[in-house]
Design an enzyme around this catalytic site. Structure first.
Site, PDB file in Angstrom:
ATOM      1  N   ARG A  93      92.816  13.599  87.943  1.00  7.97           N
ATOM      2  CA  ARG A  93      92.217  14.908  88.263  1.00  7.97           C
ATOM      3  C   ARG A  93      90.745  14.925  87.830  1.00  7.97           C
ATOM      4  O   ARG A  93      89.855  15.348  88.554  1.00  7.97           O
ATOM      5  CB  ARG A  93      93.012  15.999  87.543  1.00  7.97           C
ATOM      6  N   TYR A 148      75.259   5.417  77.390  1.00  7.27           N
ATOM      7  CA  TYR A 148      74.349   4.527  76.662  1.00  7.27           C
ATOM      8  C   TYR A 148      73.120   4.311  77.544  1.00  7.27           C
ATOM      9  O   TYR A 148      72.848   5.116  78.437  1.00  7.27           O
ATOM     10  CB  TYR A 148      75.143   3.238  76.351  1.00  7.27           C
ATOM     11  N   ARG A 201      61.696   6.310  67.031  1.00  5.28           N
ATOM     12  CA  ARG A 201      61.428   5.387  68.149  1.00  5.28           C
ATOM     13  C   ARG A 201      62.726   5.246  68.932  1.00  5.28           C
ATOM     14  O   ARG A 201      63.474   4.316  68.716  1.00  5.28           O
ATOM     15  CB  ARG A 201      60.938   4.029  67.591  1.00  5.28           C
ATOM     16  N   LYS A 219      75.669   5.166  70.588  1.00  5.77           N
ATOM     17  CA  LYS A 219      76.059   3.899  69.938  1.00  5.77           C
ATOM     18  C   LYS A 219      77.495   4.015  69.405  1.00  5.77           C
ATOM     19  O   LYS A 219      78.282   3.079  69.503  1.00  5.77           O
ATOM     20  CB  LYS A 219      75.103   3.573  68.787  1.00  5.77           C
ATOM     21  N   GLU A 290      69.416   2.884  63.228  1.00  2.00           N
ATOM     22  CA  GLU A 290      69.111   2.771  64.649  1.00  2.00           C
ATOM     23  C   GLU A 290      67.800   3.461  64.990  1.00  2.00           C
ATOM     24  O   GLU A 290      67.588   4.630  64.630  1.00  2.00           O
ATOM     25  CB  GLU A 290      70.256   3.415  65.460  1.00  2.00           C
ATOM     26  N   ASP A 291      66.964   2.752  65.684  1.00  2.00           N
ATOM     27  CA  ASP A 291      65.749   3.325  66.268  1.00  2.00           C
ATOM     28  C   ASP A 291      64.846   4.025  65.256  1.00  2.00           C
ATOM     29  O   ASP A 291      64.357   5.143  65.485  1.00  2.00           O
ATOM     30  CB  ASP A 291      66.108   4.233  67.453  1.00  2.00           C
ATOM     31  N   ASP A 313      70.340  -2.340  63.475  1.00  2.00           N
ATOM     32  CA  ASP A 313      70.746  -2.851  64.777  1.00  2.00           C
ATOM     33  C   ASP A 313      69.566  -3.410  65.563  1.00  2.00           C
ATOM     34  O   ASP A 313      69.670  -4.466  66.204  1.00  2.00           O
ATOM     35  CB  ASP A 313      71.401  -1.695  65.541  1.00  2.00           C
ATOM     36  N   ASP A 314      68.432  -2.727  65.511  1.00  2.00           N
ATOM     37  CA  ASP A 314      67.277  -3.153  66.319  1.00  2.00           C
ATOM     38  C   ASP A 314      66.694  -4.467  65.821  1.00  2.00           C
ATOM     39  O   ASP A 314      66.243  -5.297  66.605  1.00  2.00           O
ATOM     40  CB  ASP A 314      66.204  -2.064  66.317  1.00  2.00           C
ATOM     41  N   ALA A 353      62.047  -5.022  66.923  1.00  2.00           N
ATOM     42  CA  ALA A 353      62.901  -5.888  67.735  1.00  2.00           C
ATOM     43  C   ALA A 353      62.265  -7.273  67.907  1.00  2.00           C
ATOM     44  O   ALA A 353      62.916  -8.308  67.669  1.00  2.00           O
ATOM     45  CB  ALA A 353      63.160  -5.238  69.081  1.00  2.00           C
ATOM     46  N   ASN A 469      64.018  -1.034  76.776  1.00  2.00           N
ATOM     47  CA  ASN A 469      64.829   0.058  77.325  1.00  2.00           C
ATOM     48  C   ASN A 469      64.036   1.360  77.316  1.00  2.00           C
ATOM     49  O   ASN A 469      63.081   1.484  76.560  1.00  2.00           O
ATOM     50  CB  ASN A 469      66.092   0.242  76.454  1.00  2.00           C
TER      51      ASN A 469
HETATM   52  N1  LIG Z   1      67.671  -5.021  74.658  1.00  2.00           N
HETATM   53  C1  LIG Z   1      67.946  -4.660  73.430  1.00  2.00           C
HETATM   54  O1  LIG Z   1      69.048  -4.881  72.926  1.00  2.00           O
HETATM   55  C2  LIG Z   1      66.924  -3.973  72.615  1.00  2.00           C
HETATM   56  C3  LIG Z   1      65.758  -3.523  73.147  1.00  2.00           C
HETATM   57  N2  LIG Z   1      64.846  -2.893  72.371  1.00  2.00           N
HETATM   58  C4  LIG Z   1      63.650  -2.385  73.024  1.00  2.00           C
HETATM   59  O2  LIG Z   1      62.522  -3.041  72.518  1.00  2.00           O
HETATM   60  C5  LIG Z   1      61.411  -2.200  72.670  1.00  2.00           C
HETATM   61  C6  LIG Z   1      60.549  -2.293  71.432  1.00  2.00           C
HETATM   62  O3  LIG Z   1      61.216  -1.834  70.292  1.00  2.00           O
HETATM   63  P1  LIG Z   1      60.475  -1.928  68.862  1.00  2.00           P
HETATM   64  O4  LIG Z   1      60.126  -3.336  68.577  1.00  2.00           O
HETATM   65  O5  LIG Z   1      61.290  -1.265  67.853  1.00  2.00           O
HETATM   66  O6  LIG Z   1      59.196  -1.031  69.186  1.00  2.00           O
HETATM   67  P2  LIG Z   1      57.743  -0.989  68.606  1.00  2.00           P
HETATM   68  O7  LIG Z   1      57.086   0.172  69.235  1.00  2.00           O
HETATM   69  O8  LIG Z   1      57.762  -1.084  67.130  1.00  2.00           O
HETATM   70  O9  LIG Z   1      57.069  -2.333  69.138  1.00  2.00           O
HETATM   71  C7  LIG Z   1      56.473  -2.480  70.378  1.00  2.00           C
HETATM   72  C8  LIG Z   1      55.578  -3.699  70.308  1.00  2.00           C
HETATM   73  O10 LIG Z   1      55.083  -3.933  71.604  1.00  2.00           O
HETATM   74  C9  LIG Z   1      53.685  -4.161  71.518  1.00  2.00           C
HETATM   75  N3  LIG Z   1      53.014  -3.812  72.755  1.00  2.00           N
HETATM   76  C10 LIG Z   1      52.588  -2.608  73.188  1.00  2.00           C
HETATM   77  N4  LIG Z   1      51.891  -2.736  74.335  1.00  2.00           N
HETATM   78  C11 LIG Z   1      51.880  -4.060  74.636  1.00  2.00           C
HETATM   79  C12 LIG Z   1      51.295  -4.818  75.679  1.00  2.00           C
HETATM   80  N5  LIG Z   1      50.600  -4.233  76.641  1.00  2.00           N
HETATM   81  N6  LIG Z   1      51.485  -6.160  75.667  1.00  2.00           N
HETATM   82  C13 LIG Z   1      52.195  -6.760  74.690  1.00  2.00           C
HETATM   83  N7  LIG Z   1      52.749  -6.084  73.657  1.00  2.00           N
HETATM   84  C14 LIG Z   1      52.597  -4.742  73.642  1.00  2.00           C
HETATM   85  C15 LIG Z   1      53.240  -3.278  70.349  1.00  2.00           C
HETATM   86  O11 LIG Z   1      51.988  -3.702  69.824  1.00  2.00           O
HETATM   87  C16 LIG Z   1      54.380  -3.532  69.382  1.00  2.00           C
HETATM   88  O12 LIG Z   1      54.166  -4.714  68.671  1.00  2.00           O
HETATM   89  C17 LIG Z   1      61.953  -0.815  73.008  1.00  2.00           C
HETATM   90  O13 LIG Z   1      61.750  -0.553  74.373  1.00  2.00           O
HETATM   91  C18 LIG Z   1      63.417  -0.927  72.753  1.00  2.00           C
HETATM   92  O14 LIG Z   1      64.166  -0.138  73.636  1.00  2.00           O
HETATM   93  C19 LIG Z   1      65.022  -2.715  71.033  1.00  2.00           C
HETATM   94  C20 LIG Z   1      66.171  -3.140  70.445  1.00  2.00           C
HETATM   95  C21 LIG Z   1      67.229  -3.760  71.198  1.00  2.00           C
HETATM   96  C1  LIG Z   2      69.280  -1.200  72.675  1.00  2.00           C
HETATM   97  C2  LIG Z   2      68.551  -0.645  71.578  1.00  2.00           C
HETATM   98  O1  LIG Z   2      69.028  -0.620  70.456  1.00  2.00           O
HETATM   99  C3  LIG Z   2      67.215  -0.158  71.800  1.00  2.00           C
HETATM  100  O2  LIG Z   2      66.708  -0.243  72.911  1.00  2.00           O
HETATM  101  O3  LIG Z   2      66.633   0.343  70.836  1.00  2.00           O
HETATM  102 MG   LIG Z   3      67.973   0.664  69.161  1.00  2.00          MG
END
Ligand SMILES: NC(=O)C1=CN([C@@H]2O[C@H](COP(=O)(O)OP(=O)(O)OC[C@H]3O[C@@H](n4cnc5c(N)ncnc54)[C@H](O)[C@@H]3O)[C@@H](O)[C@H]2O)C=CC1
Ligand SMILES: CC(=O)C(=O)O
Ligand SMILES: [Mg+2]
Length: 628
Positions: A93, A148, A201, A219, A290-291, A313-314, A353, A469
């Site tokens: 349903r 998610y 973040r 999560k 997280e984040d 996690d990140d 990350a 993401n």
């Molecule tokens: N696929 C997954 O499982 C995961 C994905 N992520 C994603 O990773 C991304 C980053 O997360 P954080 O490291 O925590 O963020 P953050 O904001 O701390 O780091 C971003 C980094 O990217 C750099 N950046 C910005 N503009 C840029 C450019 N034009 N060229 C090259 N580098 C550049 C920044 O200087 C910084 O070092 C987010 O989008 C998050 O969703 C995070 C964790 C897990």
């Molecule tokens: C997947 C994840 O943890 C992130 O994008 O921050």
């Molecule tokens: Mg995360």
């Protein structure tokens, strides 16, 4: 240590586990061994309420599935339509209603419909948790993108408008000195898993303040669906220390504290107070961070990881998933995993990350090539890191200490014609990497020009990880990558994309490289081992298990991560690997009636059975009323 033998050992142990698992699924319900036969969810549920109060409680409500005898026993007769439905009929349903939306959505814009689906699912979550998780588990590939990434990002952005019933707990800067008592306001006597964020973040969407609670909820949905953590024992938490998001600061309808974020000691004292409070009430809880913005992610991890059962996690989950993917990319080139230390890797993004991945990849390379100081030092030269200011080199002023170990020397760069601050496209052109990995949160960063430059890669099958993401933040789409580079690449993205029709009868496979393949298993394994901490070894075991999960044939076809529909199985395997490692490291203190000595005696297969038997599954329990 990584070598060809350990690779073989892992693959064959996974195969053995799968066969055993089938045998064990047959055996459940028969007496295997007293200490791990009690299946989670098979006990009757004692409730202390009656009548309408039960229907308003999502933990206990079965809705139209209450049998007539239960309706009599619990004073429910007359409060429900008379036709007793089976749980399957209830789902049919519900699904008919949800599918109507999909039919309308077919040609329409995507986001509003995704949000509408989230609303419908969330309403079910609010009134009947068992049914909600049954729908989620049975349709995980379809609804993971709703509860998610990517939709959870949209939900967080719109949370003030979407908020109806509260879910989880909020600790704010105004609660200083009160947290130790506040924590007793949560109705559950036992909590196994907390996911906490400070909203600074959220995915790649920046500071969303109090609205970030949506990511903790999303999560934990995966903890229940993939790891079988009992939904009555999860707690989403938001720590509101303010926000620096100007839009939210000015929004009269914003639900959080309208002040700038606390910093320094004031900030740390709030997180300290929260940790002390939750571990006082629930000494065995596991807290997933997280984040949190990068500047706090590492500091808090170092501050708590040797004292509390916690992980980030990140930083750590993402690192493990990336390692598994990077090893898969090596195998996809037809090489053994042990060739990993030779890979040239360009990483775009040096946040929590990116740095987490870099540290783990360097350690893995070092372990595979001698596991000594020299191998650790030499593996540094496999990485080129580009952030918002271009290539990171040692002569950059005020270099971030976490990125410093990966800064290239001016001497190294000279012959390549590169320098501090060189652009990503120049770095890719000169380095000719095997892997281009994005954790930058910048959608489209891997432009056509960058992808064209990757054509010069020295790899027979270059790998592109567009891991940011949600969807719009992906560094490139699989369509873009396959269009420029052709079919002989490996592609993974953080949020889900469809596979690509390459037009020649072949399919370009789009893998989802997301920490969701590890964090539920890390949490479950830590819980069931009773380890007081989450050790590096336990995280490494989780990553190795994920890496070995994909068969040789799948890898050669371009599959480096499992499909989402197998997430419950992979989580079980990961949890078992974590338990095993905790036992080997002598960290396992046991869980419930499985004490440390009993744990030590379990074989690998028995560990898997133990894990499986402790995973909650969504079945309505028999309910027994008892007065308070
Ligand atoms: N696929 C997954 O499982 C995961 C994905 N992520 C994603 O990773 C991304 C980053 O997360 P954080 O490291 O925590 O963020 P953050 O904001 O701390 O780091 C971003 C980094 O990217 C750099 N950046 C910005 N503009 C840029 C450019 N034009 N060229 C090259 N580098 C550049 C920044 O200087 C910084 O070092 C987010 O989008 C998050 O969703 C995070 C964790 C897990
Ligand atoms: C997947 C994840 O943890 C992130 O994008 O921050
Ligand atoms: Mg995360």
């Amino acid at each position: 240590m990584w070598n060809a033998n350990s690779q073989l050992r892992l693959c064959s142990s996974i195969l053995r586990q799968r066969i055993k698992q089938q045998q064990q699924e047959f055996l459940i319900g028969t007496s295997i061994r007293r200490s791990f036969t009690t299946t989670e969810g098979s006990r009757p549920t004692i409730i202390h309420k009656r009548s309408i109060d039960i229907l308003h409680d999502p933990w206990f409500n079965k809705g139209t599935a209450f049998s007539m005898t239960e309706r009599d026993r619990l004073d429910l007769r007359g409060l429900l339509p008379p036709n007793v439905m089976s749980s399957q009929q209830q789902i049919e349903r519900f699904m008919a209603d949800l599918k109507r939306l999909e039919e309308q959505a077919r040609d329409g814009p995507n986001d509003p419909y995704a949000l509408a689906k989230w609303r419908i699912l969330n309403r079910l979550h609010d009134r009947n948790e068992t049914m909600y998780y049954k729908v989620l588990i049975d349709n995980i590939a379809e609804y993971a993108p709703i509860v998610y990434t990517p939709t959870v990002g949209l939900v967080c952005q719109n949370y003030s408008g979407l908020f109806r019933r509260p879910r989880g707990m909020y600790f704010s800067a105004q609660d200083r000195g009160e947290m130790m008592s506040m924590v007793y306001n949560w109705p559950a006597e036992q909590v196994d898993m907390i996911v906490v964020t400070d909203g600074s973040r959220i995915l790649g969407l920046g500071d969303l303040g109090v609205q970030g609670i949506g990511i903790s909820i999303g999560k934990l949905d995966l903890y229940v669906a993939a790891a079988g953590i009992n939904p009555q024992r999860v707690l989403p938490v938001m720590i509101d220390v303010g926000t620096n998001n100007e839009k939210l600061l000015k929004d009269p309808l914003y639900l959080g504290l309208q002040q700038n974020r606390l910093e320094g000691e004031e900030y740390i004292s709030i997180i300290d107070e929260f940790m002390e409070a939750v571990f006082t009430r629930w000494p065995h809880v596991i807290v997933q961070f997280e984040d949190f913005q990068t500047k706090w992610a590492f500091k808090l991890l170092q501050r708590y990881r040797n004292t509390y059962r916690m992980f980030n996690d990140d930083v750590q989950g993402t690192a493990g998933v990336a390692i598994a993917g990077l090893l898969g990319a090596v195998r996809a080139q037809g090489k053994p995993m042990t060739e990993f230390p030779k890979q040239k890797i360009v990483v775009a993004g040096a946040g929590s990350a990116g740095i987490g991945v870099l540290n783990a990849a360097r350690q893995t390379m070092s372990r595979m090539s001698g596991n000594n100081e020299a191998s650790f030092e030499s593996s540094r030269s496999q990485f080129w890191v580009v952030d918002a200011n271009g290539l990171i080199a040692e002569d950059r002023p005020n270099i971030d200490p976490d990125a410093l170990p990966f800064a290239r020397t001016v001497k190294e760069l000279g012959p390549l014609g590169l320098q501090s601050g060189s652009s990503l496209v120049d770095v890719v052109r000169q380095v000719k990497p095997d892997v281009l990995l994005g954790l930058s949160a910048v959608g489209g960063l891997f432009s056509t020009e960058v992808l064209e430059a990757l054509k010069g890669s020295t790899s027979s099958r270059p790998a592109i990880f567009a891991m940011s993401n949600p969807t719009k933040n992906a560094e490139c789409t699989p369509d873009e990558a396959f269009a420029v580079l052709g079919g002989d690449i490996i592609f993974a993205s953080g949020s889900p994309f469809k596979d690509v029709d390459l037009g020649d009868g072949r399919i370009g496979h789009c893998n989802q490289g997301n920490n969701m393949y590890l964090f539920p298993g890390i949490g479950l394994g830590t819980l069931l081992s009773g380890s007081r901490i989450v050790s590096d070894g336990m995280l490494q075991a989780a990553a190795e298990c994920l890496a070995a999960y994909i068969t040789e044939k799948e890898v050669l076809n371009g599959t480096i991560f499992p499909c989402v529909s197998s997430i419950r199985d992979i989580t079980k395997q990961v949890a078992a690997a974590v338990v095993k490692e905790a036992i080997e490291e002598d960290l396992a203190e046991g869980y419930r009636d499985m004490d440390a000595r009993e744990l030590q005696k379990l074989s690998q297969e028995e560990i898997l059975t133990y894990v499986q038997n402790n995973m909650w599954s969504p079945q309505y329990p028999t309910m027994v009323y008892k007065k308070d």
